[in-house]
Design a protein around this motif. Structure first.
Motif, mmCIF file in Angstrom:
data_model
loop_
_atom_site.group_PDB
_atom_site.id
_atom_site.type_symbol
_atom_site.label_atom_id
_atom_site.label_comp_id
_atom_site.label_asym_id
_atom_site.label_seq_id
_atom_site.Cartn_x
_atom_site.Cartn_y
_atom_site.Cartn_z
ATOM 1 N N ALA A 1 50.185 50.576 29.419
ATOM 2 C CA ALA A 1 50.061 49.143 29.715
ATOM 3 C C ALA A 1 51.441 48.484 29.755
ATOM 4 O O ALA A 1 51.704 47.626 30.610
ATOM 5 C CB ALA A 1 49.169 48.468 28.675
ATOM 6 N N GLN B 1 53.063 49.479 33.008
ATOM 7 C CA GLN B 1 52.350 48.864 34.136
ATOM 8 C C GLN B 1 52.678 47.371 34.270
ATOM 9 O O GLN B 1 52.818 46.868 35.375
ATOM 10 C CB GLN B 1 50.845 49.030 33.919
ATOM 11 C CG GLN B 1 50.000 48.561 35.054
ATOM 12 C CD GLN B 1 49.555 49.691 35.939
ATOM 13 O OE1 GLN B 1 49.745 50.859 35.622
ATOM 14 N NE2 GLN B 1 48.980 49.350 37.057
ATOM 15 N N HIS B 2 52.804 46.677 33.146
ATOM 16 C CA HIS B 2 52.967 45.217 33.196
ATOM 17 C C HIS B 2 54.342 44.707 32.775
ATOM 18 O O HIS B 2 54.579 43.494 32.811
ATOM 19 C CB HIS B 2 51.893 44.557 32.326
ATOM 20 C CG HIS B 2 50.518 44.760 32.859
ATOM 21 N ND1 HIS B 2 50.064 44.162 34.016
ATOM 22 C CD2 HIS B 2 49.494 45.517 32.415
ATOM 23 C CE1 HIS B 2 48.820 44.532 34.255
ATOM 24 N NE2 HIS B 2 48.457 45.361 33.298
ATOM 25 N N LEU C 1 40.103 39.069 33.995
ATOM 26 C CA LEU C 1 40.926 40.215 33.571
ATOM 27 C C LEU C 1 40.273 41.554 33.921
ATOM 28 O O LEU C 1 40.747 42.599 33.480
ATOM 29 C CB LEU C 1 41.194 40.127 32.064
ATOM 30 C CG LEU C 1 42.034 38.931 31.611
ATOM 31 C CD1 LEU C 1 42.076 38.842 30.088
ATOM 32 C CD2 LEU C 1 43.448 39.002 32.185
ATOM 33 N N ALA D 1 43.874 44.838 29.862
ATOM 34 C CA ALA D 1 43.547 43.434 30.128
ATOM 35 C C ALA D 1 44.318 42.499 29.196
ATOM 36 O O ALA D 1 44.858 41.477 29.638
ATOM 37 C CB ALA D 1 42.049 43.212 29.972
ATOM 38 N N THR E 1 47.152 43.054 27.762
ATOM 39 C CA THR E 1 48.561 43.091 28.152
ATOM 40 C C THR E 1 48.781 42.248 29.409
ATOM 41 O O THR E 1 49.782 41.530 29.517
ATOM 42 C CB THR E 1 49.030 44.537 28.365
ATOM 43 O OG1 THR E 1 48.820 45.278 27.158
ATOM 44 C CG2 THR E 1 50.501 44.595 28.749
ATOM 45 N N ARG E 2 47.845 42.323 30.347
ATOM 46 C CA ARG E 2 47.931 41.504 31.560
ATOM 47 C C ARG E 2 47.953 40.013 31.186
ATOM 48 O O ARG E 2 48.753 39.241 31.703
ATOM 49 C CB ARG E 2 46.752 41.805 32.488
ATOM 50 C CG ARG E 2 46.859 41.136 33.841
ATOM 51 C CD ARG E 2 45.722 41.501 34.802
ATOM 52 N NE ARG E 2 45.430 42.919 34.817
ATOM 53 C CZ ARG E 2 44.243 43.440 34.478
ATOM 54 N NH1 ARG E 2 43.235 42.683 34.132
ATOM 55 N NH2 ARG E 2 44.056 44.750 34.518
ATOM 56 N N TYR E 3 47.083 39.624 30.255
ATOM 57 C CA TYR E 3 47.037 38.230 29.823
ATOM 58 C C TYR E 3 48.321 37.839 29.089
ATOM 59 O O TYR E 3 48.877 36.753 29.316
ATOM 60 C CB TYR E 3 45.808 37.988 28.935
ATOM 61 C CG TYR E 3 45.624 36.545 28.564
ATOM 62 C CD1 TYR E 3 45.195 35.614 29.507
ATOM 63 C CD2 TYR E 3 45.894 36.105 27.285
ATOM 64 C CE1 TYR E 3 45.035 34.275 29.175
ATOM 65 C CE2 TYR E 3 45.732 34.764 26.935
ATOM 66 C CZ TYR E 3 45.308 33.858 27.883
ATOM 67 O OH TYR E 3 45.154 32.539 27.553
ATOM 68 N N LYS F 1 51.234 39.123 29.551
ATOM 69 C CA LYS F 1 52.255 39.007 30.597
ATOM 70 C C LYS F 1 52.175 37.632 31.269
ATOM 71 O O LYS F 1 53.205 36.996 31.535
ATOM 72 C CB LYS F 1 52.068 40.108 31.635
ATOM 73 C CG LYS F 1 53.033 40.027 32.794
ATOM 74 C CD LYS F 1 52.741 41.093 33.830
ATOM 75 C CE LYS F 1 53.701 41.008 35.000
ATOM 76 N NZ LYS F 1 53.449 42.087 35.968
ATOM 77 N N GLN F 2 50.965 37.163 31.536
ATOM 78 C CA GLN F 2 50.781 35.843 32.147
ATOM 79 C C GLN F 2 51.350 34.748 31.245
ATOM 80 O O GLN F 2 51.996 33.805 31.710
ATOM 81 C CB GLN F 2 49.300 35.575 32.420
ATOM 82 C CG GLN F 2 48.705 36.444 33.496
ATOM 83 C CD GLN F 2 47.179 36.330 33.566
ATOM 84 O OE1 GLN F 2 46.556 35.561 32.839
ATOM 85 N NE2 GLN F 2 46.579 37.125 34.449
#
Length: 190
Positions: free
Chosen positions: A72, A75-76, A117, A131, A133-135, A137-138
């Motif tokens: 993760a 990826q992010h 997500l 998911a 980690t994506r959040y 990152k945001q």
């Protein structure tokens, strides 16, 4: 005779079942009526709340998810040590963790965010970490990589951070940021 009665009642007491624990499932019927059960009778019921046993929030193996965290992070573009620190504070590495507010999984994702997500199973460690980690990152992008503000938004929501233009004056959020930052620094030095 008294002794016999005592043994009878002691035996009867030992045969009583212990505490019952169960997950809770939810189903919304065609009329919009919400049904809850601990014993789903059809596939239309979905897991609503995972049951916590009393010792469920003890720290489990802190290195168990390192490969997923690394993936993760790569990826992010979020630091491995930051993701790991968030997981430690959010769930103590328990993939079945559910907060009193309904946040689920390792990174305690709120159900309202599942769709955006791409979360279909919040208790799947790979999905949850990716998911979360994506959040994260945001939030880091929203607050120009200022980690404390991103963490405050992860915990209290970005609206609260925007309203106060700093870490909100909520004891829980300030403690959360302090704990995650301390672990982040410790994991960075390891």
């Amino acid at each position: 005779m008294t002794r016999l009665i005592f043994f009878f009642w002691a035996a009867l007491w030992l045969m009583l079942p212990g505490p019952v624990h169960s997950d809770i499932y939810r189903y919304v019927d065609k009329d919009g009526v919400v049904h809850f059960t601990n014993t789903p009778t059809s596939p239309e019921y979905v897991l609503y709340m995972r049951e916590h046993k009393k010792n469920d929030l003890r720290l489990t193996d802190p290195d168990r998810y390192d490969d997923l965290i690394r993936h993760a992070a790569d990826q992010h573009g979020v630091p491995f040590s930051l993701i790991k620190a968030v997981i430690r504070v959010e769930s103590a590495f328990k993939p079945t963790a559910v907060s009193p507010k309904g946040a689920k999984g390792l990174m305690q994702i709120m159900p309202v965010n599942f769709s955006s997500l791409s979360v279909t199973d919040p208790f799947d460690p790979s999905q949850n970490i990716m998911a979360g980690t994506r959040y994260l990152k945001q939030m880091l992008a929203r607050y120009q990589q200022q980690i404390p503000l991103a963490l405050a938004a992860y915990n209290a929501g970005p609206d609260a951070v925007d309203r106060y233009r700093q870490i909100p004056p909520f004891k829980e959020t300030r403690e959360y940021v302090r704990k995650v930052m301390a672990l982040y620094n410790r994991y960075n030095q390891a």
